[in-house]
Design an enzyme around this catalytic site. Structure first.
Site, mmCIF file in Angstrom:
data_model
loop_
_atom_site.group_PDB
_atom_site.id
_atom_site.type_symbol
_atom_site.label_atom_id
_atom_site.label_comp_id
_atom_site.label_asym_id
_atom_site.label_seq_id
_atom_site.Cartn_x
_atom_site.Cartn_y
_atom_site.Cartn_z
ATOM 1 N N GLY A 40 1.108 -1.405 -0.211
ATOM 2 C CA GLY A 40 0.119 -0.359 -0.008
ATOM 3 C C GLY A 40 0.552 1.307 -0.171
ATOM 4 O O GLY A 40 0.111 2.742 -0.126
ATOM 5 N N ARG A 41 1.959 0.895 -0.169
ATOM 6 C CA ARG A 41 3.158 2.058 0.204
ATOM 7 C C ARG A 41 4.297 2.171 -0.209
ATOM 8 O O ARG A 41 5.418 2.474 0.300
ATOM 9 C CB ARG A 41 3.012 3.050 1.409
ATOM 10 C CG ARG A 41 3.415 1.982 2.583
ATOM 11 C CD ARG A 41 3.878 2.433 3.473
ATOM 12 N NE ARG A 41 3.649 2.273 5.238
ATOM 13 C CZ ARG A 41 5.027 2.321 6.679
ATOM 14 N NH1 ARG A 41 5.481 3.422 6.105
ATOM 15 N NH2 ARG A 41 4.719 1.550 7.120
ATOM 16 N N ARG A 52 6.122 -13.289 1.070
ATOM 17 C CA ARG A 52 5.572 -13.664 3.012
ATOM 18 C C ARG A 52 4.322 -14.462 2.987
ATOM 19 O O ARG A 52 3.606 -14.928 1.965
ATOM 20 C CB ARG A 52 4.287 -12.272 2.967
ATOM 21 C CG ARG A 52 5.527 -11.028 2.527
ATOM 22 C CD ARG A 52 4.583 -9.447 1.719
ATOM 23 N NE ARG A 52 5.408 -8.268 1.631
ATOM 24 C CZ ARG A 52 5.591 -7.183 2.523
ATOM 25 N NH1 ARG A 52 5.379 -7.307 3.983
ATOM 26 N NH2 ARG A 52 6.584 -6.443 2.126
ATOM 27 N N ASP A 56 1.324 -11.158 7.323
ATOM 28 C CA ASP A 56 1.808 -10.262 6.100
ATOM 29 C C ASP A 56 3.965 -9.931 6.284
ATOM 30 O O ASP A 56 4.049 -9.383 5.476
ATOM 31 C CB ASP A 56 1.721 -9.312 5.793
ATOM 32 C CG ASP A 56 0.930 -8.154 7.283
ATOM 33 O OD1 ASP A 56 0.590 -9.105 7.873
ATOM 34 O OD2 ASP A 56 1.129 -7.492 6.618
ATOM 35 N N ASP A 89 -2.065 6.828 3.464
ATOM 36 C CA ASP A 89 -1.783 7.927 1.961
ATOM 37 C C ASP A 89 -1.155 7.589 1.282
ATOM 38 O O ASP A 89 0.113 8.036 0.434
ATOM 39 C CB ASP A 89 -1.267 9.600 2.701
ATOM 40 C CG ASP A 89 -0.424 9.097 3.729
ATOM 41 O OD1 ASP A 89 0.007 7.822 3.908
ATOM 42 O OD2 ASP A 89 0.330 9.875 4.928
ATOM 43 N N GLY A 90 0.109 6.120 1.166
ATOM 44 C CA GLY A 90 1.306 5.553 0.339
ATOM 45 C C GLY A 90 2.573 5.819 1.105
ATOM 46 O O GLY A 90 3.385 5.969 0.572
HETATM 47 P P1 AMP Z 1 2.514 -2.658 8.469
HETATM 48 O O1 AMP Z 1 1.949 -2.805 9.225
HETATM 49 O O2 AMP Z 1 3.252 -1.751 8.151
HETATM 50 O O3 AMP Z 1 3.322 -3.853 7.578
HETATM 51 O O4 AMP Z 1 1.342 -2.553 7.068
HETATM 52 C C1 AMP Z 1 0.628 -3.375 6.317
HETATM 53 C C2 AMP Z 1 -0.330 -2.718 5.655
HETATM 54 O O5 AMP Z 1 -0.715 -1.244 6.154
HETATM 55 C C3 AMP Z 1 0.186 -3.133 4.321
HETATM 56 O O6 AMP Z 1 -0.271 -3.792 3.390
HETATM 57 C C4 AMP Z 1 1.043 -1.853 3.874
HETATM 58 O O7 AMP Z 1 1.278 -1.324 2.564
HETATM 59 C C5 AMP Z 1 -0.080 -1.114 4.349
HETATM 60 N N1 AMP Z 1 -0.121 0.612 4.889
HETATM 61 C C6 AMP Z 1 0.894 0.406 5.488
HETATM 62 N N2 AMP Z 1 1.039 2.214 6.442
HETATM 63 C C7 AMP Z 1 0.046 2.104 5.175
HETATM 64 C C8 AMP Z 1 0.432 3.477 4.900
HETATM 65 N N3 AMP Z 1 0.594 4.698 4.820
HETATM 66 N N4 AMP Z 1 -0.428 3.593 3.312
HETATM 67 C C9 AMP Z 1 -0.569 2.734 2.618
HETATM 68 N N5 AMP Z 1 -0.687 1.585 3.000
HETATM 69 C C10 AMP Z 1 -0.316 1.817 4.302
HETATM 70 MG MG MG Z 2 4.086 -5.068 6.173
#
Ligand code: AMP
Ligand code: MG
Length: 498
Positions: free
Chosen positions: A96-97, A187, A256, A129-130
């Protein structure tokens, strides 16, 4: 195909994931940022990857690392994956980012992913916000590189770039992009993405890709998919044993965030323990302590059970045979972890030979450390000196609330050491290689982040990264970095910051 960078291409991309079916990813370039500024390039890693650091530091290189320019040969994609987050299943997560720029073959012939993290929204962004804030980018940079220096399989940090834009979290924060290098970004959740869609063909293609890329020996096994599963389980058991040995708490062991290649990945609210306690949790989002220090082996096995479920259709013909194979593979985790963890503890205690009571001896020390609120890293580091010189016991005992608790254990330990031969100084050196002096303590990471975010001062970050590159060496003049936090410096919670 040329594998050397050319004049107009700093990376010699050789992409394989993007050759998989379209439903595995979304194609899109990173989103450009306002004012890229390179704050860190990992020159040693660049060389290991066969890249020219000078080209990456040049304006064109920085544009690539910021996502403002798509390098020649790059076929940028956001990868699809699902995952269990804190036990709850989410059928679609995905990058997502982050954007995978492509793959390169490093100077030792190993295929590595080059990914930008914080590179803008993708079809998988959901409400996000990516983007990434500077603090979490620096945290991941620091901890991943420290883990590598500590001998832990991990993704690496190639670069950090300021975007010149703000990201809005609880407050407006400077934005940044991390260039992350990984054996791959596949993953447990990538398998789950296809499993929940009953896409057995997708699982098979993904498994074949993973075998070719990470577990080539499985290809010639009598049952390649079972062999793949066994190998992933073995790598995770070894990885988590290594985490425990250095006091590392991942903090978000969602499926993930578990790499199929067995690397530590997705550093969020991760932390190293100062005072030893098995139930230590730092993550502000882990209210139940699901991902506490000592829970990590069970959680790894739980995640691997989720992986096993996705692979069942490939393991055998009949359902009964599939379940039997899956169960057998999973059951092995306990023994593999126990063996790996015992090896780690023996090394930490300076036990070169194997004896039956070794694990018990180690647990006795750990129990006393818990009660005595002893600093995990310093207790073991100083134990190396005590192995050659009993007068150094006072230094170790000084880490306990009740120094007598250590003295009792030390006599038991010495009796055990006396049972084996070996040169004491050789033992001390081996123990120093098993017991680091320098870990990324939370207060040091915090200090580096605060200086950078609040005062645009990157020197504390630079200094910390340099110290952590040599965790097992004594570094005269750098003793401050070995010390636990003073009471007012203690960091009680770490944040994801996403
Ligand atoms: P994480 O907990 O950082 O491993 O992220 C879990 C999920 O949330 C993944 O699919 C990420 O891509 C998404 N994600 C985390 N932060 C953001 C962000 N700021 N914008 C978009 N997607 C996000
Ligand atoms: Mg992650």
């Amino acid at each position: 195909m040329t594998l050397a960078p050319t004049d107009d291409a700093p990376f010699a991309f050789d992409n394989s994931y993007v050759r998989l079916p379209d439903r595995f990813f979304a194609r899109l370039p990173p989103t450009p940022v306002a004012a890229p500024r390179l704050i860190k390039l990992n020159v040693a890693l660049a060389r290991e990857l066969g890249l020219d650091p000078a080209r990456l530091e040049a304006p064109d290189g920085v544009e690539i690392l910021a996502g403002n320019r798509v390098a020649q040969g790059s076929e940028p994609i956001a990868q699809a994956y699902a995952g269990h987050q804190f036990g709850g299943f989410v059928p679609q997560l995905g990058d997502g980012r982050a954007v995978l720029l492509g793959e390169i073959i490093d100077s030792t012939g190993v295929r590595r992913d080059i990914q930008l993290k914080g590179s803008g929204p993708t079809p998988f962004s959901r409400r996000g916000d990516g983007r990434a804030a500077l603090g979490p980018v620096l945290r991941e940079y620091i901890v991943a590189e420290a883990m590598h220096a500590l001998g832990v399989p991990t993704t690496r940090s190639l670069a950090a770039v300021l975007t010149g834009e703000y990201v809005f979290r609880e407050e407006a924060l400077p934005g940044a992009v991390l260039t992350r290098v990984a054996a791959s970004h596949i993953r447990v959740g990538t398998f789950q993405y296809f499993a929940v869609r009953r896409d057995t063909e997708g699982i098979r293609e993904l498994a074949d890709h993973v075998i070719a890329r990470h577990y080539p020996e499985a290809a010639t096994a009598s049952n390649p998919y079972r062999s793949l599963l066994d190998a992933v389980i073995a790598r995770q058991a070894a990885l988590v044993a290594r985490w425990l040995a250095i006091g590392f708490i991942h903090g978000v062991m969602n499926t993930d965030n578990m790499s199929i290649a067995g690397e530590t990945i997705d550093y969020g609210p991760c932390a190293f323990m100062d005072t030893y306690h098995p139930s230590t949790v730092y993550s502000s989002i882990d209210a139940q302590g699901r991902y506490a220090y000592a829970n990590q082996p069970q959680i790894a096995q739980w995640n691997l059970a989720r992986l096993t479920e996705t692979l069942l259709p490939l393991l055998a013909e009949t359902e009964a045979a599939q379940l039997e194979a899956g169960q057998a593979a999973l059951t092995a985790f306990g023994g593999l972890f126990e063996a790996a963890y015992t090896r780690e503890l023996r090394a930490k205690l300076g036990l070169m030979e194997e004896r039956d009571g070794d694990l018990d001896l180690a647990h006795d020390l750990l129990d006393r450390m818990t009660k005595g609120e002893a600093d995990f890293t310093l207790t073991f580091r100083d134990l190396a000196d005590a192995a050659v010189d009993p007068t150094a016991d006072a230094k170790v005992a000084g880490h306990f609330n009740d120094p007598a608790a250590f003295a009792e254990w030390a006599s038991r330990w010495r009796a055990r050491l006396a049972e084996e031969g070996g040169e004491p100084e050789a033992r001390r050196q081996a123990m120093r290689r098993a017991n680091p002096a320098f870990i990324p303590r939370n207060h040091l990471v915090e200090e580096a982040i605060v200086a950078a975010v609040r005062h645009q001062d990157f020197q504390p970050f630079e200094d910390l990264v340099a110290v952590l590159a040599r965790p097992f060496d004594d570094q005269p003049g750098r003793e401050r970095y070995t010390l636990p936090p003073r009471p007012e410096e203690v960091v009680r919670a770490t944040f994801c910051g996403t």
